[in-house]
Design an enzyme around this catalytic site. Structure first.
Site, PDB file in Angstrom:
ATOM      1  N   LYS A  29       0.846  -1.188   0.000  1.00  0.00           N
ATOM      2  CA  LYS A  29       0.000   0.000   0.000  1.00  0.00           C
ATOM      3  C   LYS A  29       0.886   1.244   0.000  1.00  0.00           C
ATOM      4  CE  LYS A  29      -4.205  -1.831   0.491  1.00  0.00           C
ATOM      5  NZ  LYS A  29      -5.335  -1.561  -0.423  1.00  0.00           N
ATOM      6  N   ASP A  39      -0.311  -0.656  -4.495  1.00  0.00           N
ATOM      7  CA  ASP A  39      -1.716  -0.236  -4.530  1.00  0.00           C
ATOM      8  C   ASP A  39      -1.775   1.187  -4.015  1.00  0.00           C
ATOM      9  OD1 ASP A  39      -4.407   0.126  -4.482  1.00  0.00           O
ATOM     10  OD2 ASP A  39      -4.858  -1.463  -3.045  1.00  0.00           O
ATOM     11  N   GLU A  97      -1.866  -0.575  -8.699  1.00  0.00           N
ATOM     12  CA  GLU A  97      -3.327  -0.608  -8.678  1.00  0.00           C
ATOM     13  C   GLU A  97      -3.882   0.787  -8.412  1.00  0.00           C
ATOM     14  OE1 GLU A  97      -6.245  -2.666  -5.527  1.00  0.00           O
ATOM     15  OE2 GLU A  97      -5.171  -4.108  -6.790  1.00  0.00           O
ATOM     16  N   ASP A 141      -9.382  -1.798  -9.793  1.00  0.00           N
ATOM     17  CA  ASP A 141     -10.066  -2.325  -8.612  1.00  0.00           C
ATOM     18  C   ASP A 141     -11.244  -1.419  -8.275  1.00  0.00           C
ATOM     19  OD1 ASP A 141     -10.908  -3.334  -6.182  1.00  0.00           O
ATOM     20  OD2 ASP A 141      -9.097  -2.830  -5.086  1.00  0.00           O
ATOM     21  N   LYS A 199     -13.144  -9.163  -7.007  1.00  0.00           N
ATOM     22  CA  LYS A 199     -13.275  -9.509  -5.589  1.00  0.00           C
ATOM     23  C   LYS A 199     -14.594 -10.228  -5.342  1.00  0.00           C
ATOM     24  CE  LYS A 199     -10.146  -5.985  -3.856  1.00  0.00           C
ATOM     25  NZ  LYS A 199      -9.931  -4.806  -2.980  1.00  0.00           N
ATOM     26  N   GLN A 215     -10.936  -8.506   0.221  1.00  0.00           N
ATOM     27  CA  GLN A 215     -11.426  -7.337   0.941  1.00  0.00           C
ATOM     28  C   GLN A 215     -11.146  -7.569   2.416  1.00  0.00           C
ATOM     29  OE1 GLN A 215     -12.990  -4.827  -1.302  1.00  0.00           O
ATOM     30  NE2 GLN A 215     -11.931  -3.861   0.390  1.00  0.00           N
TER      31      GLN A 215
END
Length: 364
Positions: A166, A194, A220, A245, A269, A297
């Site tokens: 992240k 991401d 992402e 996403d 997802k 998730q």
């Protein structure tokens, strides 16, 4: 004409809480210290029970534990008395409300589960695809660099070989973390980022170029979803492959993104799409020549089982986010989910199921 087979007699929503190892932080402000999810259960008149996990994410989908419980109560009347084999009627009832993505996704998976069990089978009989060994990735949240490195060491020791890092709050710090991870693990571990929509069109090209030079596979959602033309331009520039996403919550979203050609890889997802829409999106992405990963998730064990089944399908080309269970202190499943040398053997998970005693301990 009435469809035969067992009929639905009750929907049940069971909130539960599973503390995490540390905190998961992402995007500009989001934080998560526990998996506060809802177990969605479909009861049939022959005693069959189908179940799935719904993860409320107020900052992403606008759902809360209370809203999931409420919408399932609202939908119960439309589902009562329907045959578990009447998929047309069941989907019409499930889709009679808008949004509520994880509630509807979990309901879809619980219906699939109940249908297979009523036939004397399991989801593995219906959904286990040809690629039963799946390369698993772990979601590494934003934290102090030393904490991120420590967590990366822990999950690599537990068998993970792909890290989704992240990023997006401090670009210079992000690159330091990526450099430290690359120095620590070398080519043993693959990395991707991401950004959760935190970059701007002005800085994104240089940021992605720096990520590419640092050895990342792809990134992402670097830009805000609403900036569709800027995202299409960034994808066309080819600086680094882009993963969709937040921009592809639903099959309709996917069609828009394909029209504008905004991404290279689709993150599907099951937590928000269930099996019905998830399979449809997978087929559509294949037709369009896109890569596909199956995402998490922040799922606990049951959600991981369901995502893992979709991950075995033909057309899934990338590592899949199946190891968030390593972030959870304890789980609802009777058996642990284990990883070996970067892979998850999905076929070996057939006997995994919710442990009622563990569920009682986690209920809220």
């Amino acid at each position: 004409m009435e469809v035969g087979g067992p009929k639905i007699v009750r929907l049940e929503a069971v909130p539960y809480r599973l503390p995490l190892h540390g905190v998961l932080a992402w995007g500009a402000h989001s934080r998560l210290s526990a998996a506060e999810h809802v177990l969605v259960r479909v009861h049939l008149d022959d005693g069959t029970l189908g179940e799935a996990e719904a993860p409320p994410r107020p900052t992403i989908y606008g759902e809360t534990v209370a809203s999931i419980v409420g919408i399932l109560s609202h939908l119960e009347a439309a589902l009562m008395g329907l045959s578990i084999d009447d998929e047309t009627a069941l989907n019409a009832a499930r889709n009679s409300v808008a949004q509520n993505l994880t509630a509807r996704g979990a309901l879809d998976m619980a219906l699939w589960d109940a249908r297979q069990k009523a036939r004397g089978q399991s989801l593995f009989d219906a959904l286990l695809g040809p690629n039963t060994l799946v390369r698993a990735s772990f979601i590494l949240g934003i934290a102090a660099p030393a904490e991120m490195l420590d967590e990366a060491r822990r999950v690599v020791e537990q068998g993970v070989r792909v890290l989704k890092v992240k990023v997006g709050r401090q670009h210079a710090r992000d690159l330091e973390v990526i450099e430290a991870l690359r120095f620590e693990f070398g080519s043993e571990v693959q990395l991707y980022a991401d950004s959760n929509e935190t970059l701007t069109p002005e800085i994104a090209p240089a940021a992605l170029a720096a990520m590419r030079e640092a050895g990342l596979m792809y990134v992402e959602e670097p830009l805000p979803v609403r900036q569709i033309r800027a995202r299409a331009h960034l994808k066309a520039s080819g600086v680094l492959p882009l993963v969709a996403d937040d921009s592809c919550f639903t099959p309709l979203d996917l069609e828009r993104e394909l029209d504008f050609d905004t991404f290279d890889i689709l993150n599907i997802k099951t937590a928000r799409n269930g099996f019905t829409d998830g399979l449809a999106m997978l087929r559509r992405a294949q037709q369009a020549g896109k890569g596909v990963m199956i995402g998490s998730q922040a799922s606990s064990g049951l959600g991981t089982l369901h995502a893992a089944l979709l991950s075995t399908q033909e057309g899934v080309t990338e590592p899949c986010e199946l190891s968030f269970v390593l972030k959870i202190q304890s789980d609802l499943l009777n058996l642990p989910i284990e990883f070996k040398d970067g892979w998850l053997d999905v076929a070996a998970l057939r006997e995994h199921q919710v442990d009622e005693e563990k569920l009682r301990a986690a209920r809220v």
